[in-house]
Motif scaffolding. Sequence first.
Motif, PDB file in Angstrom:
ATOM      1  N   ASP A  17     -15.425  96.561  18.247  1.00 16.00           N
ATOM      2  CA  ASP A  17     -14.220  97.366  18.022  1.00 16.00           C
ATOM      3  C   ASP A  17     -12.968  96.587  18.400  1.00 16.00           C
ATOM      4  O   ASP A  17     -11.957  96.624  17.691  1.00 16.00           O
ATOM      5  CB  ASP A  17     -14.303  98.677  18.797  1.00 16.00           C
ATOM      6  CG  ASP A  17     -14.541  98.475  20.286  1.00 16.00           C
ATOM      7  OD1 ASP A  17     -15.074  97.403  20.660  1.00 16.00           O
ATOM      8  OD2 ASP A  17     -14.205  99.376  21.073  1.00 16.00           O
ATOM      9  N   ARG A  18     -13.025  95.859  19.529  1.00 13.51           N
ATOM     10  CA  ARG A  18     -11.892  95.046  19.946  1.00 13.51           C
ATOM     11  C   ARG A  18     -11.671  93.896  18.957  1.00 13.51           C
ATOM     12  O   ARG A  18     -10.529  93.557  18.617  1.00 13.51           O
ATOM     13  CB  ARG A  18     -12.152  94.500  21.357  1.00 13.51           C
ATOM     14  CG  ARG A  18     -11.125  93.510  21.859  1.00 13.51           C
ATOM     15  CD  ARG A  18      -9.761  94.155  22.114  1.00 13.51           C
ATOM     16  NE  ARG A  18      -8.780  93.148  22.504  1.00 13.51           N
ATOM     17  CZ  ARG A  18      -8.596  92.747  23.756  1.00 13.51           C
ATOM     18  NH1 ARG A  18      -9.293  93.298  24.746  1.00 13.51           N
ATOM     19  NH2 ARG A  18      -7.689  91.831  24.032  1.00 13.51           N
ATOM     20  N   PHE A  19     -12.743  93.298  18.490  1.00 16.69           N
ATOM     21  CA  PHE A  19     -12.652  92.224  17.498  1.00 16.69           C
ATOM     22  C   PHE A  19     -12.023  92.746  16.210  1.00 16.69           C
ATOM     23  O   PHE A  19     -11.211  92.059  15.579  1.00 16.69           O
ATOM     24  CB  PHE A  19     -14.050  91.658  17.240  1.00 16.69           C
ATOM     25  CG  PHE A  19     -14.071  90.427  16.379  1.00 16.69           C
ATOM     26  CD1 PHE A  19     -13.354  89.291  16.731  1.00 16.69           C
ATOM     27  CD2 PHE A  19     -14.819  90.391  15.207  1.00 16.69           C
ATOM     28  CE1 PHE A  19     -13.381  88.146  15.944  1.00 16.69           C
ATOM     29  CE2 PHE A  19     -14.851  89.254  14.414  1.00 16.69           C
ATOM     30  CZ  PHE A  19     -14.132  88.133  14.786  1.00 16.69           C
ATOM     31  N   SER A  20     -12.384  93.951  15.820  1.00 16.00           N
ATOM     32  CA  SER A  20     -11.801  94.570  14.623  1.00 16.00           C
ATOM     33  C   SER A  20     -10.314  94.845  14.815  1.00 16.00           C
ATOM     34  O   SER A  20      -9.519  94.699  13.877  1.00 16.00           O
ATOM     35  CB  SER A  20     -12.535  95.874  14.293  1.00 16.00           C
ATOM     36  OG  SER A  20     -13.910  95.631  14.026  1.00 16.00           O
ATOM     37  N   ASP A  21      -9.920  95.230  16.030  1.00 17.77           N
ATOM     38  CA  ASP A  21      -8.497  95.417  16.327  1.00 17.77           C
ATOM     39  C   ASP A  21      -7.729  94.108  16.162  1.00 17.77           C
ATOM     40  O   ASP A  21      -6.604  94.091  15.652  1.00 17.77           O
ATOM     41  CB  ASP A  21      -8.308  95.939  17.758  1.00 17.77           C
ATOM     42  CG  ASP A  21      -8.812  97.361  17.931  1.00 17.77           C
ATOM     43  OD1 ASP A  21      -8.942  98.078  16.919  1.00 17.77           O
ATOM     44  OD2 ASP A  21      -9.092  97.749  19.082  1.00 17.77           O
ATOM     45  N   ASP A  22      -8.337  93.009  16.608  1.00 16.65           N
ATOM     46  CA  ASP A  22      -7.704  91.695  16.471  1.00 16.65           C
ATOM     47  C   ASP A  22      -7.475  91.358  15.003  1.00 16.65           C
ATOM     48  O   ASP A  22      -6.411  90.850  14.622  1.00 16.65           O
ATOM     49  CB  ASP A  22      -8.569  90.614  17.116  1.00 16.65           C
ATOM     50  CG  ASP A  22      -8.683  90.781  18.624  1.00 16.65           C
ATOM     51  OD1 ASP A  22      -7.900  91.553  19.199  1.00 16.65           O
ATOM     52  OD2 ASP A  22      -9.583  90.145  19.219  1.00 16.65           O
ATOM     53  N   ILE A  23      -8.482  91.637  14.181  1.00 10.24           N
ATOM     54  CA  ILE A  23      -8.372  91.340  12.748  1.00 10.24           C
ATOM     55  C   ILE A  23      -7.299  92.211  12.109  1.00 10.24           C
ATOM     56  O   ILE A  23      -6.510  91.740  11.278  1.00 10.24           O
ATOM     57  CB  ILE A  23      -9.732  91.536  12.058  1.00 10.24           C
ATOM     58  CG1 ILE A  23     -10.733  90.487  12.564  1.00 10.24           C
ATOM     59  CG2 ILE A  23      -9.594  91.443  10.534  1.00 10.24           C
ATOM     60  CD1 ILE A  23     -12.135  90.656  12.037  1.00 10.24           C
ATOM     61  N   GLU A  24      -7.253  93.480  12.508  1.00  9.94           N
ATOM     62  CA  GLU A  24      -6.219  94.371  11.978  1.00  9.94           C
ATOM     63  C   GLU A  24      -4.827  93.874  12.350  1.00  9.94           C
ATOM     64  O   GLU A  24      -3.879  93.964  11.563  1.00  9.94           O
ATOM     65  CB  GLU A  24      -6.428  95.788  12.511  1.00  9.94           C
ATOM     66  CG  GLU A  24      -5.425  96.798  11.942  1.00  9.94           C
ATOM     67  CD  GLU A  24      -5.671  98.197  12.444  1.00  9.94           C
ATOM     68  OE1 GLU A  24      -5.141  99.146  11.822  1.00  9.94           O
ATOM     69  OE2 GLU A  24      -6.383  98.364  13.455  1.00  9.94           O
ATOM     70  N   GLU A  25      -4.687  93.346  13.552  1.00 14.15           N
ATOM     71  CA  GLU A  25      -3.405  92.799  13.992  1.00 14.15           C
ATOM     72  C   GLU A  25      -2.979  91.623  13.128  1.00 14.15           C
ATOM     73  O   GLU A  25      -1.787  91.406  12.885  1.00 14.15           O
ATOM     74  CB  GLU A  25      -3.520  92.378  15.456  1.00 14.15           C
ATOM     75  CG  GLU A  25      -2.200  91.970  16.094  1.00 14.15           C
ATOM     76  CD  GLU A  25      -2.363  91.580  17.548  1.00 14.15           C
ATOM     77  OE1 GLU A  25      -1.452  90.911  18.086  1.00 14.15           O
ATOM     78  OE2 GLU A  25      -3.408  91.922  18.156  1.00 14.15           O
ATOM     79  N   MET A  26      -3.963  90.861  12.620  1.00 11.63           N
ATOM     80  CA  MET A  26      -3.646  89.689  11.805  1.00 11.63           C
ATOM     81  C   MET A  26      -3.386  90.037  10.344  1.00 11.63           C
ATOM     82  O   MET A  26      -2.399  89.595   9.755  1.00 11.63           O
ATOM     83  CB  MET A  26      -4.796  88.675  11.885  1.00 11.63           C
ATOM     84  CG  MET A  26      -4.948  87.985  13.223  1.00 11.63           C
ATOM     85  SD  MET A  26      -6.146  86.625  13.167  1.00 11.63           S
ATOM     86  CE  MET A  26      -7.687  87.509  12.857  1.00 11.63           C
ATOM     87  N   ILE A  27      -4.274  90.824   9.737  1.00 17.37           N
ATOM     88  CA  ILE A  27      -4.201  91.014   8.281  1.00 17.37           C
ATOM     89  C   ILE A  27      -3.786  92.424   7.869  1.00 17.37           C
ATOM     90  O   ILE A  27      -3.671  92.709   6.678  1.00 17.37           O
ATOM     91  CB  ILE A  27      -5.554  90.656   7.610  1.00 17.37           C
ATOM     92  CG1 ILE A  27      -6.668  91.624   8.032  1.00 17.37           C
ATOM     93  CG2 ILE A  27      -5.947  89.225   7.941  1.00 17.37           C
ATOM     94  CD1 ILE A  27      -8.000  91.345   7.335  1.00 17.37           C
ATOM     95  N   ASN A  77      -2.462  85.023   8.269  1.00 16.55           N
ATOM     96  CA  ASN A  77      -3.244  84.604   7.111  1.00 16.55           C
ATOM     97  C   ASN A  77      -4.402  85.560   6.851  1.00 16.55           C
ATOM     98  O   ASN A  77      -5.044  86.053   7.776  1.00 16.55           O
ATOM     99  CB  ASN A  77      -3.800  83.189   7.357  1.00 16.55           C
ATOM    100  CG  ASN A  77      -4.704  82.725   6.246  1.00 16.55           C
ATOM    101  OD1 ASN A  77      -4.281  82.534   5.118  1.00 16.55           O
ATOM    102  ND2 ASN A  77      -5.983  82.566   6.554  1.00 16.55           N
ATOM    103  N   ASN A  78      -4.678  85.826   5.582  1.00 19.43           N
ATOM    104  CA  ASN A  78      -5.757  86.749   5.208  1.00 19.43           C
ATOM    105  C   ASN A  78      -7.104  86.027   5.288  1.00 19.43           C
ATOM    106  O   ASN A  78      -7.618  85.518   4.293  1.00 19.43           O
ATOM    107  CB  ASN A  78      -5.523  87.302   3.806  1.00 19.43           C
ATOM    108  CG  ASN A  78      -6.439  88.478   3.493  1.00 19.43           C
ATOM    109  OD1 ASN A  78      -7.518  88.618   4.066  1.00 19.43           O
ATOM    110  ND2 ASN A  78      -6.013  89.328   2.584  1.00 19.43           N
ATOM    111  N   CYS A  79      -7.677  85.991   6.485  1.00 15.96           N
ATOM    112  CA  CYS A  79      -8.944  85.282   6.688  1.00 15.96           C
ATOM    113  C   CYS A  79     -10.110  85.998   6.006  1.00 15.96           C
ATOM    114  O   CYS A  79     -11.131  85.368   5.690  1.00 15.96           O
ATOM    115  CB  CYS A  79      -9.227  85.102   8.174  1.00 15.96           C
ATOM    116  SG  CYS A  79      -9.200  86.624   9.131  1.00 15.96           S
ATOM    117  N   TYR A  80      -9.985  87.301   5.783  1.00 16.16           N
ATOM    118  CA  TYR A  80     -11.040  88.044   5.079  1.00 16.16           C
ATOM    119  C   TYR A  80     -11.198  87.527   3.649  1.00 16.16           C
ATOM    120  O   TYR A  80     -12.311  87.226   3.197  1.00 16.16           O
ATOM    121  CB  TYR A  80     -10.699  89.534   5.068  1.00 16.16           C
ATOM    122  CG  TYR A  80     -11.551  90.364   4.139  1.00 16.16           C
ATOM    123  CD1 TYR A  80     -12.901  90.583   4.404  1.00 16.16           C
ATOM    124  CD2 TYR A  80     -11.012  90.933   2.987  1.00 16.16           C
ATOM    125  CE1 TYR A  80     -13.685  91.338   3.551  1.00 16.16           C
ATOM    126  CE2 TYR A  80     -11.784  91.690   2.131  1.00 16.16           C
ATOM    127  CZ  TYR A  80     -13.113  91.897   2.417  1.00 16.16           C
ATOM    128  OH  TYR A  80     -13.892  92.638   1.561  1.00 16.16           O
TER     129      TYR A  80
END
Length: 623
Positions: free
Chosen positions: A505-515, A343-346
């Motif tokens: 940076d790790r949190f951003s990787d998680d978001i990239e994996e999702m959206i 899901n696009n949480c952004y």
Amino acid sequence: MSSVVAPEKPAANTMGPKEVELVLVKEQNGVQFTSSTLVVSSGAGPGAGPVAVPPQTDPSGVAERETWGKKIDFLLSVIGFAVDLANVWRFPYLCYKNGGGAFLVPYMFFMVIAGMPLFYMELALGQYNREGAAGVWKICPIFKGVGYTVILISLYVGFYYNVIISWALFYLFSSFTSELPWVHCNNSWNSPNCSDWAHNSSVNDSHKATPAQEYFERGVLHIQDSGGIGDLGKPRWQLTSCLAVVIVLLYFSLWKGVKTSGKVVWITATMPYLVLTVLLFRGVTLPGAMDGIKAYLSVDFLRLCDAQASLIVWIEAATQICFSLGVGFGVLIAFSSYNKFSNNCYRDAIITSSINSLTSFFSGFVVFSFLGYMSQKHNVALDKVARDGAGLVFVIYPEAIATLPGSSVWAVIFFIMLLTLGIDSAMGGMESVITGLIDEFKCLHKHRELFTLFIVISTFLISLFCVTNGGMYVFTLLDHFAAGTSILFGVLIEAIGIAWFYGVDRFSDDIEEMIGHRPGLYWRLCWKFVSPCFLLFMVVVSFATFNPPSYGSYTFPTWANMVGWCLAISSMTMVPLYAIYKLCSLPGKFCDRLAYAITPETEHHLVDNGEVRRFTQQHWLAV
């Protein structure tokens, strides 16, 4: 029921028996469930038939996590929670008091640098980890205490927030009469100080009270029968009955999880917009309405230029941002944990936070059209009728409605709006508690209905203190201490834990994996530096500007303030207490225990090999 089978990639080992993982998506009653089925060949030879392994569950044997049946269910739930009574009774007054349109400058500034980034952070955190407020801290176990902090805060808020809804329900029942009960001073609850606006020649006399004010304080609350917080009396059966109805509504909205709550919000989240629109069309037709709206929008930039006045404006704008979006209650984490992983949480964060702010601004037109009408009707200055809090929606607004033709109909419409505004926000707070604890204690998953019943009954029993004769004093104390400094502290620790210890940076990787794409540099800088500094500033300001609670001329005794501080500290102490517990419960030397405590659980095997990323300079400097 419908099902779709989607193939996943084959196993890497092509020499042995081939494995194919199938993801089964089932939809039942509008709720989607996902489970995995492993299909393996029954033999190595050609022509061997497949053997289906039963659907996998998590290690505790609990079925896979349900998801929202429709995307709109999630959006309405988040909007319904964030858009609450404060959007109607606080923002418009703050805007008027702090320079009108000029107040929007600091408000929007803090929305952009702190409100939206924190809102986005919580949605992404819950969606990626698919756990409640405590369970998500498998990303940094030492910070799990902040999960218990926000769960406790949501529980404390429920003790008194449900009482506001019961007041609205009481008023709603009282509105089904030919003449509203707060019109005249000839009722049994009125005092000799009761005086109609039209006949009150000394409006500034602090001893005078309007019929609407006396109806709220003496007819509904019966505060005249209490000598203070030490003299509460018994619960009023009328308010107790209304509170029981509210609790029943909450239970049947939550007992089946998002399967039921996702449908309830179609009414509770959309009804306020319909009613606000109807009230706006009625309000702008009233004499004096335009004067009220002009006062609401008048731009006074001198408030932002004057050093002392400007500081107050900026602090109140920052405070409003912190509390209006609903970050720090664990609700956004709980709701987003039921999203689909991709899901696009952004986009959701931008849409829902923007709608929340626009609703606050829109409600100001409704409120001030009626305040302008009251000002002209009674020939008094606008600041004599403008106020915030419960006094606006239970005194001033009912009084304005009582002067309209067909006043009973307008009263019913208005209090239905208050009821729906409150219900979905209360649902969100309670869902935060239920999801947070069920995800942490897996044994509760199979008994969600009973656990939900336990939570709502416990909340009801504590709330009974707020519907006694002196219940308003308990309400004021809870409102002052339950979610003030403690909620700011909780969000601060949450931001530090994610951006610094887990790593932006790790949190951003998680978001990239999702959206599919990483957050931009702006978001990462806000998470790493701007938002934590903003929250630290707000925590310091909340301590520095603390004022003891009061209600009218009543001052709370010292012991009551001590009880209030104990309540606030009880939630904040979860952070250090759990950190100490975690460090003491892990084996090995202190450095080893610390390494495990600040490393995500999925990376503990790296710690076993001596690789502790959090002990490197690169981790702390990464953005």
